[in-house]
Design a protein around this motif. Sequence first.
Motif, PDB file in Angstrom:
ATOM      1  N   SER A 248       0.848  -1.192   0.000  1.00 26.90           N
ATOM      2  CA  SER A 248       0.000   0.000   0.000  1.00 26.90           C
ATOM      3  C   SER A 248       0.880   1.236   0.000  1.00 26.90           C
ATOM      4  CB  SER A 248      -0.935   0.016   1.211  1.00 26.90           C
ATOM      5  OG  SER A 248      -0.214   0.037   2.424  1.00 26.90           O
ATOM      6  N   LYS A 293      -8.106   0.887   2.257  1.00 30.16           N
ATOM      7  CA  LYS A 293      -7.992   0.256   3.576  1.00 30.16           C
ATOM      8  C   LYS A 293      -8.097  -1.266   3.494  1.00 30.16           C
ATOM      9  CE  LYS A 293      -9.593   3.904   6.724  1.00 30.16           C
ATOM     10  NZ  LYS A 293     -10.633   4.275   7.714  1.00 30.16           N
ATOM     11  N   VAL A 312      -4.849   4.760   8.097  1.00 33.16           N
ATOM     12  CA  VAL A 312      -4.835   3.406   7.572  1.00 33.16           C
ATOM     13  C   VAL A 312      -3.838   2.574   8.368  1.00 33.16           C
ATOM     14  CG1 VAL A 312      -4.434   1.970   5.546  1.00 33.16           C
ATOM     15  CG2 VAL A 312      -5.420   4.250   5.276  1.00 33.16           C
TER      16      VAL A 312
END
Length: 432
Positions: A248, A293, A312
């Motif tokens: 991410s 998320k 997050v």
Amino acid sequence: MLFENLNIIEPIKRALEDAGYKEPTLIQEKSIPIGLKGLDLLGCAQTGTGKTAAFAIPVLQNIINETQEKDTNKKSIKALILAPTRELAIQIGESFEMYSKYTNVKSAVIFGGVSQNPQVKVLKEGVDILIATPGRLIDLINQKFIKLDNVKHFVLDEADRMLDMGMIHDVKRIITKMPNKRQNMLFSATMPKEIRNLVESILKDPVKVEVAPVSSTVDTISQGVYFVAKKDKKNLLIDILKDESIKSLLVFSRTKYGANNITKQLAKAGIEALAIHGNKSQNARQIALNSFKDGSIRVLVATDIAARGIDVEDLSYVINYDLPEVPETYVHRIGRTGRAGHNGAAFSFCDSEERKYLRDIEKVIKQSIPVIESHKYTEELPKEVREIPKVERNKSERGHNNNSKNNKSNKNGRIGRNNWSHKRKSKNKSNN
């Protein structure tokens, strides 16, 4: 110090245990006892330090105690929390729901950009704690859907961001709608003159708690800067994302147009990404955030205002695609990672026009950001960087990163798996 040592009542303590909270962060350890005493509090803390729990827990506990003393079940707004953005308001609301799961205290979140009808319906059912953005709150006050006559606790979160967004006049209007006798807590990462004036006007003999001032960056965040031509930034970003260990990545753009353009360029390269900024509808912003998320997308591209409130869990990587013009914004951006004791990495792309921004950032954080050299899109190292004595730059790098390997790039010009990857060690989960 453990949460169980902070005189927190059993229902809240049980909710904290469910959430995996054990040891409070420094801002929580210092602020919760002050808040529980009903004193006014001035908190100077940057994002990622756990300040939501620092005010939410005492507000919730004080309301429970006051309600028991009066022995009434009547629902009226007893606490008001103001936040600058919808995302932050939603995040704060989620925290209150988490901490109050074993109580009868009801909270609600209101913000603009969506229909007011569902929000009005919840308000009519009765609310103890209201989390709001200023614009929607004033709108509903004017329509007589909201009264603040019974507010006993007022929290102003990220006051400096409200100043940046031109919300301070709305905040002052809202304050006039509340009783003079109340507990006030104000949190801000920076203290410009206008915020100091606001503090003096609404806080009464406040206790000041200062943790991780905005000029400091969290020690657990590794930093680096790429000198790259503006035209090559998109190629460098795509090249970095070839590293599959990057699960991410939050990318910061200076403008809304830029955020959309970055997303399009990544899509052409087969990398799914979504943008989040002020021109997006609330529904689109929430879809993008939820997709990020839950791992449905690897990359979220955001502007500064939209990114406030993004929390997050285990976000390890941030890239400043554009360097911010305001140095303090750099600290806020990279604070999206390395939260609550976790490790993280923040890297910046710097073109020739942005080198003045880099110098300003390094002055504010009082350290040199290590330069990542020899990637295939590198520009010639700027004269002002070349002239820094090697011993001085090495000293800066050692002071910033214990592992010098984090500052090297591999032969392909990417950070590489070992350099991007960080072991995520923390004694407890992120405490919001």
